[in-house]
Every structure is written in structure tokens, then in C-alpha cells.
Design a protein around this motif. Sequence first.
Motif, mmCIF file in Angstrom:
data_model
loop_
_atom_site.group_PDB
_atom_site.id
_atom_site.type_symbol
_atom_site.label_atom_id
_atom_site.label_comp_id
_atom_site.label_asym_id
_atom_site.label_seq_id
_atom_site.Cartn_x
_atom_site.Cartn_y
_atom_site.Cartn_z
ATOM 1 N N LEU A 61 0.824 -1.218 0.000
ATOM 2 C CA LEU A 61 0.000 0.000 0.000
ATOM 3 C C LEU A 61 0.855 1.264 0.000
ATOM 4 O O LEU A 61 0.441 2.310 -0.485
ATOM 5 C CB LEU A 61 -0.924 0.031 1.224
ATOM 6 C CG LEU A 61 -2.331 -0.536 1.098
ATOM 7 C CD1 LEU A 61 -3.134 -0.213 2.347
ATOM 8 C CD2 LEU A 61 -3.053 -0.022 -0.139
ATOM 9 N N THR A 143 -9.209 0.714 3.227
ATOM 10 C CA THR A 143 -8.684 -0.313 2.345
ATOM 11 C C THR A 143 -9.486 -1.587 2.509
ATOM 12 O O THR A 143 -10.204 -1.781 3.495
ATOM 13 C CB THR A 143 -7.178 -0.568 2.599
ATOM 14 O OG1 THR A 143 -6.659 -1.409 1.555
ATOM 15 C CG2 THR A 143 -6.950 -1.251 3.949
ATOM 16 N N MET A 170 -7.125 -3.355 -2.681
ATOM 17 C CA MET A 170 -6.019 -4.226 -3.070
ATOM 18 C C MET A 170 -6.609 -5.435 -3.786
ATOM 19 O O MET A 170 -7.389 -6.191 -3.215
ATOM 20 C CB MET A 170 -5.230 -4.652 -1.830
ATOM 21 C CG MET A 170 -4.808 -3.491 -0.940
ATOM 22 S SD MET A 170 -3.892 -4.000 0.531
ATOM 23 C CE MET A 170 -2.295 -4.417 -0.181
ATOM 24 N N ILE A 209 -3.251 -2.048 -7.001
ATOM 25 C CA ILE A 209 -3.759 -1.166 -5.955
ATOM 26 C C ILE A 209 -4.289 0.097 -6.621
ATOM 27 O O ILE A 209 -3.588 0.731 -7.413
ATOM 28 C CB ILE A 209 -2.674 -0.794 -4.924
ATOM 29 C CG1 ILE A 209 -2.092 -2.049 -4.272
ATOM 30 C CG2 ILE A 209 -3.258 0.127 -3.852
ATOM 31 C CD1 ILE A 209 -0.930 -1.770 -3.328
#
Length: 234
Positions: A61, A143, A170, A209
Amino acid sequence: MTEKEFINEILNLDIILNSNQLNQLEKYYELLVEWNQKINLTAIIEKEQVYLKHFYDSLTLNKVIDLDQELTLVDVGTGAGFPGIVLKIAFPKLKITLLDSLNKRIEFLKLVIKELDLKDIEAIHARSEDYAKENREKYDLATARAVAPLNILLEYIVPMLKEGGFFLPMKANISQEIIESKTALKILNSEIITNQEFKLPKEESIRTILKIRKSAKTNNKYPRKFSEIKKRPL
């Protein structure tokens, strides 16, 4: 990926961990293996695979945003704590909420938080669409790792973000999901500003991502009930 390889590879992510942080990851791995015998946390338990597919993967990330800041982050559908626990270990300034709908996983995460002596992190048992209704415009970052299709995730998560906040999903190959999410992005006042595709070291599987910026407040009608979201995704 051995621990030494892990340490070398995360240098490419601009991450350096001290001995205490590395010890925390090792303890986390031990707890994961122990508890995985009691409840289903992960199919990946071999140490080198955990360091690659869970620990290293979680830290990627940092490719799309500088995480070494005092930011609030919610990890939706955190499961066994990926990426949330790993991010907290590597970036202690983050204030993190771990969200999962299975209480057994939350009990495990609470134990991990206690055993690793982590601060400014909480584990909450709730469905994301219910939690979002009570925690609107709250987080700087959000996320989720392979939890649901992107158009569905957007409706769960964007309402939780502050105006100007970022959703960082993700995924693996996400090109089709992006196409199917155009309507959801528009309705939820969001846009994709970064699409970072790369390969994991060693096995070279594809990872993606996204960095999605929320540009305005979300209409109070979203998120809808789970049954409506599932039946008619945006």
C-alpha cells in the motif's frame, strides 16, 4: 520469502523495520498459526508464504500513498488482520479500525493487539454497510483486500471516508471491475487517480492497488441494505 528477503524487498517500498517491529511480525505469525488450528483464518500458513503473500503484500500500500503519517484508516473485511495489523506494526502513527463480520476473527485480532502491545487500533465486529451508516465521513483512508467486487466495495466504503479521503482497494487483475464501477464512482463522487499494477517478488503474481479519491460528501441513501446492494449493484 525468508525474513531476510522480506527485509530486503521492503526497502524497495521505502520501509525499514526495527528489531521490535520484526519481533512483532514474528509473534503475529506464531499467533496466526496457533489460532488457525482453532478457526479458519487463512489457507496460507507456511512461513515463507505468509511473509510474501500476507506481510509483504500488505505493505505494498505504501506504493500509492505515504503511510508514515497520523492518519485514520479503516480496514474493511480485515479477516486475519491483513493488511491492517501489518500496517499498524510498520506505521505506528496510523490510527486503525479493523472491521470484520465474523466475531471469531475479531476475538483473534483483539488478542493480537494485546499480545503485540499495539496502540490506537481497534477491532470491531460489524457488517460494513451497517458500520458505514453510523460512521459517515470519518476516515482519511480505507482499504480492503479482495473482499468483494469493486462496485460493491465502493458503496460499502466511500460513505466512511472524509471528503478528500482515499479508498485503496487491493486486488489482483482488476481491469474488468474498473469498467463495471464507472456508475458507482460517479454516484459516490469518487474518481480513480492512481492504478498501480505490479508483480509480487519471487512468484510474480499480478497485484493491483487503486487510489480512489472522494471529492464530495456521500448522499445519505448510501450505503443501502445488503440485500439491495447484492441485487442491484451501482
